[in-house]
Design a protein around this motif. Structure first.
Motif, PDB file in Angstrom:
ATOM      1  N   UNK A 164     -14.724 -16.924 -10.717  1.00 59.61           N
ATOM      2  CA  UNK A 164     -14.119 -16.180 -11.820  1.00 59.61           C
ATOM      3  C   UNK A 164     -12.987 -15.309 -11.281  1.00 59.61           C
ATOM      4  N   UNK A 165     -11.843 -15.374 -11.954  1.00 64.77           N
ATOM      5  CA  UNK A 165     -10.671 -14.568 -11.604  1.00 64.77           C
ATOM      6  C   UNK A 165     -10.133 -13.948 -12.884  1.00 64.77           C
ATOM      7  N   UNK A 166      -9.232 -12.992 -12.744  1.00 63.63           N
ATOM      8  CA  UNK A 166      -8.608 -12.371 -13.915  1.00 63.63           C
ATOM      9  C   UNK A 166      -7.979 -13.435 -14.802  1.00 63.63           C
ATOM     10  N   UNK A 167      -8.415 -13.537 -16.036  1.00 63.98           N
ATOM     11  CA  UNK A 167      -7.821 -14.456 -16.995  1.00 63.98           C
ATOM     12  C   UNK A 167      -8.367 -15.875 -16.953  1.00 63.98           C
ATOM     13  N   UNK A 168      -9.369 -16.165 -16.143  1.00 62.45           N
ATOM     14  CA  UNK A 168      -9.912 -17.520 -16.102  1.00 62.45           C
ATOM     15  C   UNK A 168     -10.802 -17.751 -14.899  1.00 62.45           C
ATOM     16  N   UNK A 169     -10.713 -18.962 -14.365  1.00 63.86           N
ATOM     17  CA  UNK A 169     -11.497 -19.331 -13.183  1.00 63.86           C
ATOM     18  C   UNK A 169     -10.622 -20.175 -12.260  1.00 63.86           C
ATOM     19  N   UNK A 170     -11.058 -20.296 -11.039  1.00 61.53           N
ATOM     20  CA  UNK A 170     -10.478 -21.252 -10.114  1.00 61.53           C
ATOM     21  C   UNK A 170     -11.558 -22.271  -9.780  1.00 61.53           C
ATOM     22  N   UNK A 171     -11.216 -23.543  -9.844  1.00 61.45           N
ATOM     23  CA  UNK A 171     -12.070 -24.577  -9.282  1.00 61.45           C
ATOM     24  C   UNK A 171     -11.721 -24.578  -7.803  1.00 61.45           C
ATOM     25  N   UNK A 172     -12.676 -24.182  -6.965  1.00 61.23           N
ATOM     26  CA  UNK A 172     -12.437 -24.095  -5.526  1.00 61.23           C
ATOM     27  C   UNK A 172     -13.124 -25.273  -4.850  1.00 61.23           C
ATOM     28  N   UNK A 173     -12.344 -26.037  -4.096  1.00 60.17           N
ATOM     29  CA  UNK A 173     -12.850 -27.154  -3.321  1.00 60.17           C
ATOM     30  C   UNK A 173     -12.746 -26.783  -1.848  1.00 60.17           C
ATOM     31  N   UNK A 174     -13.790 -27.096  -1.082  1.00 61.97           N
ATOM     32  CA  UNK A 174     -13.775 -26.784   0.338  1.00 61.97           C
ATOM     33  C   UNK A 174     -14.424 -27.862   1.170  1.00 61.97           C
ATOM     34  N   UNK A 175     -13.846 -28.087   2.354  1.00 59.32           N
ATOM     35  CA  UNK A 175     -14.418 -29.041   3.309  1.00 59.32           C
ATOM     36  C   UNK A 175     -13.815 -28.714   4.655  1.00 59.32           C
ATOM     37  N   UNK A 176     -14.651 -28.648   5.675  1.00 58.30           N
ATOM     38  CA  UNK A 176     -14.165 -28.152   6.952  1.00 58.30           C
ATOM     39  C   UNK A 176     -13.663 -26.741   6.709  1.00 58.30           C
ATOM     40  N   UNK A 177     -12.472 -26.428   7.162  1.00 56.68           N
ATOM     41  CA  UNK A 177     -11.881 -25.114   6.875  1.00 56.68           C
ATOM     42  C   UNK A 177     -10.853 -25.193   5.747  1.00 56.68           C
ATOM     43  N   UNK A 178     -10.649 -26.377   5.167  1.00 53.62           N
ATOM     44  CA  UNK A 178      -9.700 -26.549   4.064  1.00 53.62           C
ATOM     45  C   UNK A 178     -10.272 -25.950   2.784  1.00 53.62           C
ATOM     46  N   UNK A 179      -9.442 -25.209   2.056  1.00 49.12           N
ATOM     47  CA  UNK A 179      -9.813 -24.649   0.760  1.00 49.12           C
ATOM     48  C   UNK A 179      -8.676 -24.918  -0.213  1.00 49.12           C
ATOM     49  N   UNK A 180      -9.029 -25.322  -1.428  1.00 51.17           N
ATOM     50  CA  UNK A 180      -8.043 -25.593  -2.474  1.00 51.17           C
ATOM     51  C   UNK A 180      -8.513 -24.879  -3.731  1.00 51.17           C
ATOM     52  N   UNK A 181      -7.643 -24.112  -4.371  1.00 49.78           N
ATOM     53  CA  UNK A 181      -7.982 -23.371  -5.588  1.00 49.78           C
ATOM     54  C   UNK A 181      -7.124 -23.858  -6.742  1.00 49.78           C
ATOM     55  N   UNK A 182      -7.794 -24.347  -7.790  1.00 45.80           N
ATOM     56  CA  UNK A 182      -7.110 -24.878  -8.964  1.00 45.80           C
ATOM     57  C   UNK A 182      -7.312 -23.888 -10.120  1.00 45.80           C
ATOM     58  N   UNK A 183      -6.235 -23.233 -10.597  1.00 46.70           N
ATOM     59  CA  UNK A 183      -6.401 -22.260 -11.688  1.00 46.70           C
ATOM     60  C   UNK A 183      -6.668 -22.925 -13.033  1.00 46.70           C
ATOM     61  N   UNK A 184      -7.668 -22.392 -13.742  1.00 47.01           N
ATOM     62  CA  UNK A 184      -8.059 -22.900 -15.062  1.00 47.01           C
ATOM     63  C   UNK A 184      -8.211 -21.721 -16.009  1.00 47.01           C
TER      64      UNK A 184
END
Length: 189
Positions: A165-185
């Motif tokens: 949960x973030x201000x104004x919505x959510x982020x779909x957070x994907x992680x593997x190894x040390x890689x992180x990806x945040x998709x704002x929704x």
């Protein structure tokens, strides 16, 4: 005497039916079950509280393991990836939303990604029940957005997704190894 013979015949018939039922049931019960999947299926939803039944979004995916391999070998940069293992991940929006600033309707979509340096392309595709990305067709894309990629402090052995949960919505957070990806929704109310 006749009553005794009738009673004995009823008992024999009942016993015969019972034996037949057990014999046929054995065939049904003796089914072969596959072993544990090497990349087990998982699910993330928002809100994640199981007491809240009114979900806004849910993603179902399989969780591949690194097992000493590099993320880049399993999800190569510049190539369409199924975003997990086995079948392509599927994301369901229970209400209209914007993903990466682009509007989408409520519904279920296949979720693909294209890993990249500093950003990943996130793809929602209308073709469901796809095995991997082998039959992926970009002509069936509903939306493509760019998502910020970064490095995390901890290494995740299993590919993971969660909603933050973030201000104004959510982020779909994907992680593997040390890689992180945040998709704002954000969700349309």
């Amino acid at each position: 005497m006749i009553e005794l013979k009738i009673e004995l015949m009823k008992n024999v018939l009942t016993l015969t039916l019972l034996i037949c039922a057990i014999a046929f049931t054995g065939d049904v019960i003796a089914q072969d079950f596959s072993g544990m999947d090497k990349s087990p299926m998982d699910m993330a939803s928002y809100p994640s509280d199981y007491k809240i039944s009114d979900k806004a979004v849910r993603v179902i995916y399989s969780r591949p393991q690194l097992k000493g391999r590099a993320v880049a070998d399993l999800a190569p940069a510049g190539k369409v990836w199924r975003t997990g293992a086995n079948e392509a991940a599927e994301i369901t929006f229970y209400k209209g939303a914007t993903i990466g600033g682009k509007k989408i309707d409520a519904g279920t979509y296949s979720l693909f990604t294209i890993p990249g340096e500093g950003k990943w392309t996130v793809i929602l595709n209308k073709n469901l029940n796809q095995w991997g990305s082998y039959f992926y067709q970009d002509s069936s894309d509903v939306v493509r957005v760019q998502a910020k990629a970064s490095e995390g402090d901890d290494s995740l052995e299993a590919f993971s997704m969660t909603f933050k949960e973030v201000d104004g919505g959510v982020h779909l957070v994907m992680g593997w190894g040390t890689d992180r990806v945040a998709v704002p929704i954000t969700f349309v109310m």
